[in-house]
Enzyme design. Structure first.
Site, PDB file in Angstrom:
ATOM      1  N   THR A  15       0.854  -1.115  -0.031  1.00 19.86           N
ATOM      2  CA  THR A  15       0.226  -0.050  -0.092  1.00 19.86           C
ATOM      3  C   THR A  15       1.074   1.119  -0.083  1.00 19.86           C
ATOM      4  O   THR A  15       0.467   2.226  -0.936  1.00 19.86           O
ATOM      5  CB  THR A  15      -0.923   0.149   1.425  1.00 19.86           C
ATOM      6  OG1 THR A  15      -1.534  -1.092   1.318  1.00 19.86           O
ATOM      7  CG2 THR A  15      -1.746   1.357   1.184  1.00 19.86           C
ATOM      8  N   GLU A 130       7.785  10.039   9.548  1.00 20.15           N
ATOM      9  CA  GLU A 130       6.562  10.952   9.602  1.00 20.15           C
ATOM     10  C   GLU A 130       5.189   9.996   9.509  1.00 20.15           C
ATOM     11  O   GLU A 130       4.289  10.403  10.031  1.00 20.15           O
ATOM     12  CB  GLU A 130       6.561  12.033   8.554  1.00 20.15           C
ATOM     13  CG  GLU A 130       5.197  13.046   8.676  1.00 20.15           C
ATOM     14  CD  GLU A 130       5.116  13.654   9.788  1.00 20.15           C
ATOM     15  OE1 GLU A 130       6.177  14.402  10.531  1.00 20.15           O
ATOM     16  OE2 GLU A 130       4.122  13.219  10.636  1.00 20.15           O
ATOM     17  N   GLY A 135      -0.545   8.716   9.586  1.00 21.87           N
ATOM     18  CA  GLY A 135      -0.356   8.835   8.026  1.00 21.87           C
ATOM     19  C   GLY A 135      -0.074  10.144   7.371  1.00 21.87           C
ATOM     20  O   GLY A 135       1.271  10.557   7.803  1.00 21.87           O
ATOM     21  N   GLU A 191      -7.896  -5.016   8.578  1.00 20.58           N
ATOM     22  CA  GLU A 191      -6.957  -6.319   8.183  1.00 20.58           C
ATOM     23  C   GLU A 191      -7.680  -7.574   8.310  1.00 20.58           C
ATOM     24  O   GLU A 191      -8.478  -7.718   9.183  1.00 20.58           O
ATOM     25  CB  GLU A 191      -5.527  -6.447   8.639  1.00 20.58           C
ATOM     26  CG  GLU A 191      -4.829  -5.381   8.829  1.00 20.58           C
ATOM     27  CD  GLU A 191      -4.185  -5.152   7.606  1.00 20.58           C
ATOM     28  OE1 GLU A 191      -3.772  -6.006   6.937  1.00 20.58           O
ATOM     29  OE2 GLU A 191      -3.787  -3.820   7.178  1.00 20.58           O
ATOM     30  N   LYS A 206       1.798   3.903  18.233  1.00 18.87           N
ATOM     31  CA  LYS A 206       1.932   5.303  17.673  1.00 18.87           C
ATOM     32  C   LYS A 206       2.106   6.232  18.762  1.00 18.87           C
ATOM     33  O   LYS A 206       3.065   7.210  18.873  1.00 18.87           O
ATOM     34  CB  LYS A 206       0.778   5.526  16.821  1.00 18.87           C
ATOM     35  CG  LYS A 206       0.665   4.912  15.771  1.00 18.87           C
ATOM     36  CD  LYS A 206      -0.872   4.910  14.749  1.00 18.87           C
ATOM     37  CE  LYS A 206      -0.934   4.376  13.597  1.00 18.87           C
ATOM     38  NZ  LYS A 206      -2.299   4.138  13.103  1.00 18.87           N
TER      39      LYS A 206
HETATM   40  N1  NAP Z   1      -1.126   1.110   4.665  1.00 16.96           N
HETATM   41  C1  NAP Z   1      -1.287   2.160   5.602  1.00 16.96           C
HETATM   42  O1  NAP Z   1      -1.954   2.898   5.290  1.00 16.96           O
HETATM   43  C2  NAP Z   1      -0.019   2.605   6.641  1.00 16.96           C
HETATM   44  C3  NAP Z   1      -0.150   3.874   7.074  1.00 16.96           C
HETATM   45  C4  NAP Z   1       0.905   4.196   7.835  1.00 16.96           C
HETATM   46  C5  NAP Z   1       1.890   3.473   7.992  1.00 16.96           C
HETATM   47  N2  NAP Z   1       1.948   2.115   7.458  1.00 16.96           N
HETATM   48  C6  NAP Z   1       3.268   1.285   7.623  1.00 16.96           C
HETATM   49  O2  NAP Z   1       4.055   1.081   6.281  1.00 16.96           O
HETATM   50  C7  NAP Z   1       4.507  -0.121   6.345  1.00 16.96           C
HETATM   51  C8  NAP Z   1       3.976  -0.708   5.266  1.00 16.96           C
HETATM   52  O3  NAP Z   1       2.587  -1.179   5.296  1.00 16.96           O
HETATM   53  P1  NAP Z   1       1.869  -1.531   4.031  1.00 16.96           P
HETATM   54  O4  NAP Z   1       0.397  -1.139   4.105  1.00 16.96           O
HETATM   55  O5  NAP Z   1       2.311  -0.811   2.438  1.00 16.96           O
HETATM   56  O6  NAP Z   1       1.843  -3.018   3.955  1.00 16.96           O
HETATM   57  P2  NAP Z   1       1.639  -4.190   2.851  1.00 16.96           P
HETATM   58  O7  NAP Z   1       0.814  -3.156   2.006  1.00 16.96           O
HETATM   59  O8  NAP Z   1       1.382  -5.411   3.589  1.00 16.96           O
HETATM   60  O9  NAP Z   1       3.325  -3.920   2.068  1.00 16.96           O
HETATM   61  C9  NAP Z   1       4.238  -4.653   2.643  1.00 16.96           C
HETATM   62  C10 NAP Z   1       5.421  -4.848   1.610  1.00 16.96           C
HETATM   63  O10 NAP Z   1       6.474  -5.541   2.158  1.00 16.96           O
HETATM   64  C11 NAP Z   1       6.879  -6.498   1.316  1.00 16.96           C
HETATM   65  N3  NAP Z   1       7.325  -7.470   2.273  1.00 16.96           N
HETATM   66  C12 NAP Z   1       6.950  -8.559   3.180  1.00 16.96           C
HETATM   67  N4  NAP Z   1       7.884  -9.167   3.575  1.00 16.96           N
HETATM   68  C13 NAP Z   1       9.012  -8.845   3.029  1.00 16.96           C
HETATM   69  C14 NAP Z   1      10.209  -9.570   2.920  1.00 16.96           C
HETATM   70  N5  NAP Z   1      10.495 -10.437   3.831  1.00 16.96           N
HETATM   71  N6  NAP Z   1      11.227  -9.063   2.394  1.00 16.96           N
HETATM   72  C15 NAP Z   1      10.909  -8.108   1.512  1.00 16.96           C
HETATM   73  N7  NAP Z   1       9.788  -7.375   1.196  1.00 16.96           N
HETATM   74  C16 NAP Z   1       8.700  -7.911   2.007  1.00 16.96           C
HETATM   75  C17 NAP Z   1       5.657  -7.124   0.593  1.00 16.96           C
HETATM   76  O11 NAP Z   1       5.855  -7.663  -0.472  1.00 16.96           O
HETATM   77  P3  NAP Z   1       4.632  -8.336  -1.519  1.00 16.96           P
HETATM   78  O12 NAP Z   1       4.095  -7.124  -2.102  1.00 16.96           O
HETATM   79  O13 NAP Z   1       5.697  -9.023  -2.701  1.00 16.96           O
HETATM   80  O14 NAP Z   1       3.915  -9.235  -0.730  1.00 16.96           O
HETATM   81  C18 NAP Z   1       4.726  -5.586   0.361  1.00 16.96           C
HETATM   82  O15 NAP Z   1       5.373  -5.197  -0.762  1.00 16.96           O
HETATM   83  C19 NAP Z   1       4.298  -0.746   7.706  1.00 16.96           C
HETATM   84  O16 NAP Z   1       5.230  -0.672   8.461  1.00 16.96           O
HETATM   85  C20 NAP Z   1       2.835  -0.111   8.065  1.00 16.96           C
HETATM   86  O17 NAP Z   1       2.489  -0.223   9.698  1.00 16.96           O
HETATM   87  C21 NAP Z   1       0.875   1.667   6.665  1.00 16.96           C
END
Ligand code: NAP
Length: 429
Positions: A15, A130, A135, A191, A206
């Site tokens: 994401t 940040e 977010g 989730e 947070k």
């Molecule tokens: N989503 C939000 O709105 C949001 C807001 C604030 C902060 N965050 C933070 O941002 C971070 C990412 O969140 P997200 O929502 O983007 O998560 P996500 O959609 O689940 O994406 C995670 C990414 O990490 C990759 N990944 C997982 N395990 C891995 C490994 N062992 N080696 C290399 N790559 C790996 C995944 O690969 P694949 O794509 O190949 O599966 C995917 O591309 C987290 O720390 C989350 O807490 C998210």
């Protein structure tokens, strides 16, 4: 002189990572201080998974640590997630290799922030996060930079959009926690495994970070008191509304003479208060300083667009600014985190009992409360269909939590009381 090109390695293309790639493809003019950001390496779990933009021309790395330490990147962006595992290994490796790091990973910073700050400051490079809190709504920079001239005494707010969506839907539609949660999962607001959100752990990560930034102390996630919304009953939402409140998951950090209290609790907030009126997936935060007074910010706490914008703002900071300490003061100079003992906590409370419909019950409850020294502020008895008994609700004046726990233990044993009384704190905001 041609503008400096910053070569960026991005780990995680989900994401937030996908949102960042999208941002940089839409904003080729994104050139803070004249420098240009170019992605020169990416990694994710699956190389073959379709991505929102074409990444075939960007060098692929199978291993996040190899990307983090590659001589072909100047700045490492960690968007994998998780407090340990590949995210931690890669961030540590990047910092040890002297590369600035930008991350959205609240679990990593809340649980390992102090040691990572020390690594960053030894290397003389920034570690920025940040996007980890609220977010796209800039809470981290507000505390680390804009409020560094004040003495912050407390922060309190709504830091988890999923919980706020669920609580506001339960209230507006009269639906149960389980029903709204499944709908939130279908809509992508929650989730498949909602534990981090509904258990209060995400909000605790947070607010742990905010406490460190606000008070210049080492982040101490282990000291956070955490209660989620999974036990919030529709009955309490309705009764709280009748008393003039809404239930919100409030994350707070307070600095007192006894130490720091970091807490996440479902709490009653008076109707009309900005936090009570924050609905849906929005986040909101009050910051209170001794000189500036109170500041209120509200905005999106998640999602590809807002979060990627916050990551891009951190990238811009790396490209333009001198390096500041990670948590407002140098890592070696962070104050120890002294947690306030739960026995010292004082506040107003909401107690909901379910009792048999028989005479003398209210007198027995009142007597027990009086014996324990609990002073009642308001009292409500309301027949509610299908409640399985008669609900009695009372709110207390400010009282030590240890006294309240003692009273609850004694009331639970009264013969006419059908279940353990439900305690909710009334927010002191
Ligand atoms: N989503 C939000 O709105 C949001 C807001 C604030 C902060 N965050 C933070 O941002 C971070 C990412 O969140 P997200 O929502 O983007 O998560 P996500 O959609 O689940 O994406 C995670 C990414 O990490 C990759 N990944 C997982 N395990 C891995 C490994 N062992 N080696 C290399 N790559 C790996 C995944 O690969 P694949 O794509 O190949 O599966 C995917 O591309 C987290 O720390 C989350 O807490 C998210």
């Amino acid at each position: 002189m041609s503008p400096r090109v910053w070569r960026i390695g991005v780990a995680g293309l989900g994401t937030v990572g996908g949102g960042l790639l999208q941002f940089l493809s839409e904003r080729p003019d994104f050139a803070p201080a004249g420098g240009r950001a170019v992605i020169t390496g990416v990694t994710a779990r699956s190389r073959s998974r379709p991505r929102s933009i074409d990444i075939s021309a960007i060098p692929w790395f199978d291993d996040p640590v190899a990307l983090a330490t590659s001589p072909d990147i100047d700045l490492f962006v960690e968007l994998v997630g998780g407090s340990d595992g590949p995210a931690k290994a890669a961030v540590e490796a990047a910092l040890k290799a002297g590369k600035p790091v930008v991350t959205a990973n609240k679990a990593l910073i809340a649980e390992h922030g102090a040691e990572l700050a020390a690594l960053a400051e030894t290397a003389g490079v920034p570690l920025l996060f940040e996007a980890a809190v609220m977010g796209g709504t800039p809470a981290v920079k507000m505390l680390r930079e804009a409020m560094v001239g004040d003495d912050v005494v407390g922060v309190a707010g709504i830091l988890n959009g999923t919980c706020n969506f669920i609580l506001s839907e339960m209230e507006q539609r009269g639906a149960s926690f389980a029903d709204v949660l499944s709908e939130a999962q279908r809509m992508g607001y929650a989730e498949a495994d909602p534990t981090m959100d509904v258990g209060g752990f995400d909000a605790a990560h947070k607010v742990t970070i905010l406490a460190a930034l606000a008070f210049g102390c080492a982040p101490n996630y282990a000291a956070a008191e955490i209660e989620g919304i999974d036990q919030v009953d529709l009955l309490d939402i309705r009764l709280a509304r009748d008393l003039g409140y809404r239930i919100r998951l409030i994350a707070s950090a307070d600095r007192t003479a006894d130490g720091v209290a970091v807490r996440v609790h479902p709490s009653l907030v008076a109707q009309g208060h900005p936090l009570a009126e924050t609905r849906g997936a929005l986040n909101a935060l009050f910051i209170e300083g001794t000189r500036i007074g109170r500041i209120f910010i509200q905005g999106p706490g998640a999602g590809a667009g807002p979060t990627a914008a916050a990551v891009a703002a951190d990238i811009a900071d790396v490209m333009t600014l001198p390096v500041r300490p990670v948590f407002q003061r140098p890592a070696g100079d962070l104050k120890p985190f002294v947690a306030v003992a739960p026995t010292r906590r004082v506040g107003k409370a909401y107690l909901r009992l379910l009792v048999k419909d028989q005479p003398g019950v209210i007198a027995a409850v009142s007597e027990t409360l009086a014996e324990c020294g609990v002073s009642i502020d308001s009292f409500l008895q309301k027949p509610v269909e299908d409640a399985g008994g008669v609900p009695i609700v009372l709110t207390t004046h400010a009282i030590a939590e240890s006294v309240l726990t003692d009273a609850i233990n004694r009331i639970e044993k009264l013969p006419a009381v059908l279940e353990r009384p439900r305690l909710l704190r009334i927010a002191r905001i």
